[in-house]
Design a protein around this motif. Structure first.
Motif, short mmCIF file in Angstrom:
data_model
loop_
_atom_site.label_atom_id
_atom_site.label_comp_id
_atom_site.label_asym_id
_atom_site.label_seq_id
_atom_site.Cartn_x
_atom_site.Cartn_y
_atom_site.Cartn_z
N ARG A 140 9.98 4.69 0.59
CA ARG A 140 10.37 4.43 -0.59
C ARG A 140 10.36 5.66 -1.48
NH1 ARG A 140 12.16 -0.65 0.72
NH2 ARG A 140 10.28 -1.71 1.86
N ARG A 141 9.29 6.67 -1.07
CA ARG A 141 9.01 7.87 -1.89
C ARG A 141 10.34 8.71 -2.43
NH1 ARG A 141 3.76 10.42 0.32
NH2 ARG A 141 4.89 9.90 2.33
N PHE A 150 11.61 7.36 -5.49
CA PHE A 150 10.68 7.44 -6.62
C PHE A 150 11.12 8.88 -7.14
CE2 PHE A 150 6.99 5.29 -4.42
CZ PHE A 150 7.60 3.93 -4.61
N PHE A 176 9.37 0.45 -6.16
CA PHE A 176 7.71 0.47 -6.52
C PHE A 176 7.56 -1.13 -6.29
CE2 PHE A 176 7.08 4.51 -8.48
CZ PHE A 176 5.94 4.59 -8.07
N SER A 185 13.94 4.62 -9.40
CA SER A 185 12.75 4.91 -9.21
C SER A 185 11.81 3.38 -9.04
CB SER A 185 12.01 5.71 -10.37
OG SER A 185 12.16 6.98 -9.85
N GLY A 190 2.63 5.53 -10.47
CA GLY A 190 3.91 6.22 -11.07
C GLY A 190 4.63 5.04 -12.06
N VAL A 203 4.93 10.05 -11.60
CA VAL A 203 5.68 9.74 -10.19
C VAL A 203 5.13 10.72 -9.12
CG1 VAL A 203 7.74 9.40 -9.27
CG2 VAL A 203 7.59 8.31 -11.41
#
Length: 508
Positions: free
Chosen positions: A82-83, A86, A127, A123, A20, A198
């Motif tokens: 976390r996604r 994102f 990461f 985003s 991503g 992503v």
């Protein structure tokens, strides 16, 4: 003690975790290589560029600690920890890239830069923590190296696309007040690529549950923030008032010495942090143990010693990088293509060549991250490897004064690329092995303050320096960049190699 170890990831796993970032970096590369060009095409003067660029670091300063704090405490079922961030950031950034080329007035472009940078930061910040979440400690260096390789590869694509479009017959010139088609189409393609990359990471990874994270990390109950709040409640307001006084002095000095108006922003930010610190301390003293402001202020003031030392090196290295991003286009166009007029064909040709230069240093970074940095880190350690990388960057910037042919600048970008790879990989690899798992998000967000604060400093102060000492001579910004990058290398000498490696299982 941890009840089990995180499983090691295969090459495919490392790929999925960081792919991503390939798309996110396409967005950053398009922004870095083209926003000065867009601003000048829409009528901005050279002196106004730093002020227009101030949106980027300011949004990072505000967004990254907040997103880091929130992502540490998020769990949305199958979407994970976390996604969700994102996905949200990717949608907003892709829309910003699609709309940006439609700007016909300077204000619209400046506002969209603000939205774009905020979205990219939403985003990007998780990461950094995502690698630490998903990998065992002895894979941290490899994980951040792969992430850096994707950053370099994405930046190559984003940087070189306008140049390729021109050679494919797309118009590279536009009337005053318009953006060239090469830039327009690049932004549209970049928005689609960002979103697709992503989504790849979102769909191909499964995050560990909060219970698994606790078991893997072996974090104590202190990591829930209670100790941080108690420590903050025990503090006096002396340092808070010192921040406020420093900000007031900057504001007064700006007026007294007739500095550029952008410097007021720097003073305002110092005052704002002082006031936030007062509020955070008072809430902590009042027993409010679960508020975001106190948690962020407490974690910032209580950073681990290793993180503070690395932060100083980050401050200097990112100051140099931001000087480069703002000024490379006017430097190359004026000194190597013979035009400072943003409406001229020569200037636009210089702008495209900057895309090639940026693609070069990012390509070098992608290769160095997978080859040179692991080789050096294994032999001389992570700290010395980072020092070598930073010195390569300093030499790269200084060589802008040695070359007269634009093609020779490709040699300078080799040094810049090695530095870029090291900046993106080594500090994070050191940190991820030395921070509590439950607070990776907030600490990575706070560490990135030392990425954005120097950018704000450059954006607010560099214009005044150039106007006072080197009006209409942007080449001297490269001398500043070289000197500041050398200071970053000097700052890294304060970091002990033994301390940096202390958490590595191979050294225990």
């Amino acid at each position: 003690m941890p009840v089990s170890e995180k499983p090691r990831q295969s090459l495919a796993g490392l790929w999925n975790i960081s792919f991503g970032f390939f798309g996110i970096q396409i967005g950053f590369a398009l922004q870095n290589a083209n926003m000065s060009r867009i601003f000048q095409s829409l009528g901005s003067s050279l002196d106004d560029l730093p002020a227009l660029w101030v949106a980027a670091p300011l949004t990072g300063l505000l967004v990254q600690p907040i997103i880091g704090h929130m992502s540490d405490r998020t769990w949305l079922g199958r979407l994970g920890r976390r996604r969700p961030y994102f996905l949200t950031g990717a949608i907003l950034a892709a829309l910003s890239l699609l709309i940006m080329p439609l700007s016909h007035v300077l204000l619209m472009a400046a506002l969209l830069l603000w939205v774009l940078d905020a979205s990219l930061n939403i985003s990007m910040e998780p990461f950094r923590a995502f690698v630490g979440d998903m990998l065992p400690r002895d894979q941290h260096t490899a994980g951040y190296a792969v992430q850096t390789a994707f950053i370099g590869a994405g930046a190559v694509v984003g940087s070189i696309f306008p140049y390729l479009l021109e050679h494919w017959g797309v118009a590279n010139e536009a009337a005053a007040g318009n953006i060239p088609d090469t830039v327009r189409y690049s932004f549209w393609a970049g928005g689609l690529a960002l979103f697709a990359a992503v989504m790849w990471t979102i769909l191909t990874t499964r995050e560990y549950s909060p219970e698994e994270v606790g078991a893997f990390g072996g974090d104590s109950a202190e990591d829930d923030g209670t100790v941080t709040i108690r420590a903050l409640a025990a503090r006096t307001l002396t340092s808070s008032f010192a921040w406020i006084a420093a900000g007031a002095a900057v504001v007064a000095g700006t007026d007294a010495f007739g500095l550029e108006k952008e410097v007021y922003l720097l003073g305002g930010l110092l005052i704002a942090y002082g006031l936030a610190s007062v509020a955070g301390i008072q809430m902590a003293k009042g027993g409010k143990s679960s508020n975001m402001l106190s948690s962020i202020v407490g974690d910032f003031s209580g950073m681990p010693p290793l993180m503070k030392k690395l932060a100083l090196a980050q401050f200097f290295s990112w100051s140099a990088l931001f000087i480069m991003w703002i000024n490379t286009t006017p430097v190359v166009a004026q000194y190597f293509f013979g035009s400072a007029d943003a409406t001229s064909a020569a200037y636009q040709e210089g702008g495209n060549w900057v895309g090639v230069l940026f693609a070069t240093y990012n390509g070098v970074a992608a290769i160095a991250a997978l080859t040179l940095l692991p080789f050096l880190a294994k032999r001389i350690g992570k700290v010395r490897t980072h020092i070598v990388g930073l010195l390569c960057g300093s030499v790269g910037y200084a060589s802008f004064f040695l070359f007269k042919d634009a093609n020779h600048l490709l040699i300078a970008e080799i040094g810049v690329g090695i530095a870029w790879a090291s900046i993106l990989a080594m500090p994070y690899a050191i940190l991820a092995s030395n921070l509590p798992q439950k607070k990776l998000g907030i600490y990575m967000g706070l560490f990135n303050i030392f990425v954005v604060v120097p950018q704000l400093l450059v954006a607010t102060v560099m214009g005044s320096i150039m106007k006072a000492f080197f009006p209409d001579e942007p080449i001297y910004t490269m001398a500043f960049a070289a000197a500041v990058m050398a200071l970053a290398a000097l700052a890294m000498t304060r970091v002990s190699e033994e301390t940096a490696e202390a958490a590595s299982p191979s050294r225990r």
